[in-house]
Design an enzyme around this catalytic site. Structure first.
Site: not given
Ligand SMILES: *Cc1c(COP(=O)(O)O)cnc(C)c1O
Length: 369
Positions: A38, A264
């Protein structure tokens, strides 16, 4: 890699291979691996990462949103893809692109079944998400009779997996809570299997779950951050290698005399003669404004150069008074030797937030170091 001559994110596929092999070495040979890609592969490049993981034999991918799954399908990735957070408006795309929805509520279940029936589906794969303590998304244990009864009335969908998500798998002070979540999930899985009359794949471990809780591995594990090189633990980080190195270059160097200011709102005022380097990277590239006024730094010639004044949209100015450097020299923001974990800790953040913030404006370069 040649020295950077502009802002870029290097993605080291050999580091990804190393991390995949290290994480899978913790699993039983039959445990499947789902790779979480993701948020552009945690800020890298989800397609590049996914293609490499296909070569390495990954069983599943997960994305948060439906559009992210579509991106993988557009790149001809045929591996099953779990969409962790679909919405009813996405059902059309889910079906058209063979994406597999996480179903997390009664409303979603009924609406997805209705949609699958209208579209004449049989055994369309769905994944049931259970809440065991994170209180984010998911069914309750007492939804099981409703789920089973609803599913018994349709042939349109089939439960491919049941899963849950751990709230604190990286924090061993909360071990009792996590063990409670795992036990809860085990109970839910048994009840569900009994009611369904078949056993779906079971999974609940994220990266820290893989590392800290072998009893949570079940049939499949879901790893995200570990693949990108972070284990949420100094001991584990020795075995993992950050796949991303964010680099830039010195555009210009100024000498700031005592009493003059930089940036800035005169965010930095020199108390003594100061040498300042201007870099073509700013908050629109993923350097949070909260790093301004010395909180954050970059690495030049192996040394920390702290940010002077406020972070601009497209630039930062850093203090190179004591650093031997010139215009055109390479600058490291984070990478294997200057970790995103350390830099993010400076503003009470975590590696996840810093690496996923690298904006799409930053060029990605793939390498094998
Ligand atoms: C993002 C996510 C993961 C991955 O978790 P990590 O700590 O990055 O390994 C796994 N399961 C779900 C449901 C997630 O949202």
């Amino acid at each position: 890699m040649p020295k950077a001559t502009e802002t870029l994110l290097e993605i080291d596929l050999n580091a990804l291979d190393n991390n995949y092999r290290y994480l899978t070495s913790k699993l039983k040979s039959e445990t499947k691996v789902l790779a979480v890609v993701k948020a552009f592969g945690y800020g890298s490049d989800s397609v590049v990462v996914a293609k490499e993981l296909v070569e390495l034999g990954v069983a599943y991918f997960a994305v948060a949103y439906t559009g992210e799954g579509e991106t993988l399908r557009n790149a001809s990735i045929e591996t099953p893809i779990l969409v962790l957070h679909p919405l009813p408006v996405n059902f059309d795309t889910i079906l058209n692109r063979c994406l597999e929805p996480s179903i997390y509520s009664r409303k979603m279940l009924l609406e997805f079944i209705a949609f699958a029936e209208v579209n004449k589906q049989t055994d369309y794969p769905i994944h049931l998400k259970f809440n065991t303590g994170l209180n984010r998304l998911g069914f309750d244990e007492n939804d099981i009779p409703f789920i089973a009864e609803t599913l018994s009335k349709t042939k349109s969908v089939k439960v491919k997996s049941a899963f849950s998500h751990l709230a604190a798998s990286e924090d061993l002070k909360l071990k009792d809570f996590t063990l409670g979540q795992i036990e809860n999930f085990r109970k839910i899985s048994e009840k569900l299997t009994l009611k369904l009359g078949y056993r779906p794949l079971l999974h609940c471990a994220n990266t820290s779950g893989i590392i800290n809780y072998p009893e949570a591995h079940f049939d499949m594990v879901r790893t995200g951050i570990g693949l990108y090189g972070f284990g949420n633990d100094p001991q584990e980080n020795k075995h993992l290698k950050p796949i991303g190195t964010l680099k830039t270059v010195i555009s210009q160097i100024h000498t700031i005399e005592k009493g003059e200011s930089v940036g800035y709102n005169r965010g930095f005022i020199a108390e003594k003669t100061t040498r300042s380097a201007t870099l073509p990277i700013g908050h629109a590239d993923g350097i949070p404004r909260s790093y301004g006024k010395g909180k954050g730094w970059v690495i030049i010639d192996g040394k920390k150069a702290h940010i002077l004044g406020n972070v601009c949209m497209d630039m930062i100015m850093v203090d190179v008074t004591d650093i031997d450097c010139e215009e055109g020299d390479e600058v490291i923001i984070f990478g294997p030797s200057a970790t995103a974990e350390e830099l993010s800790a400076a503003i009470n953040s975590i590696s996840y937030e810093l690496i996923t913030a690298v904006s799409q404006r930053v060029k990605r370069v793939v390498c094998r170091n």
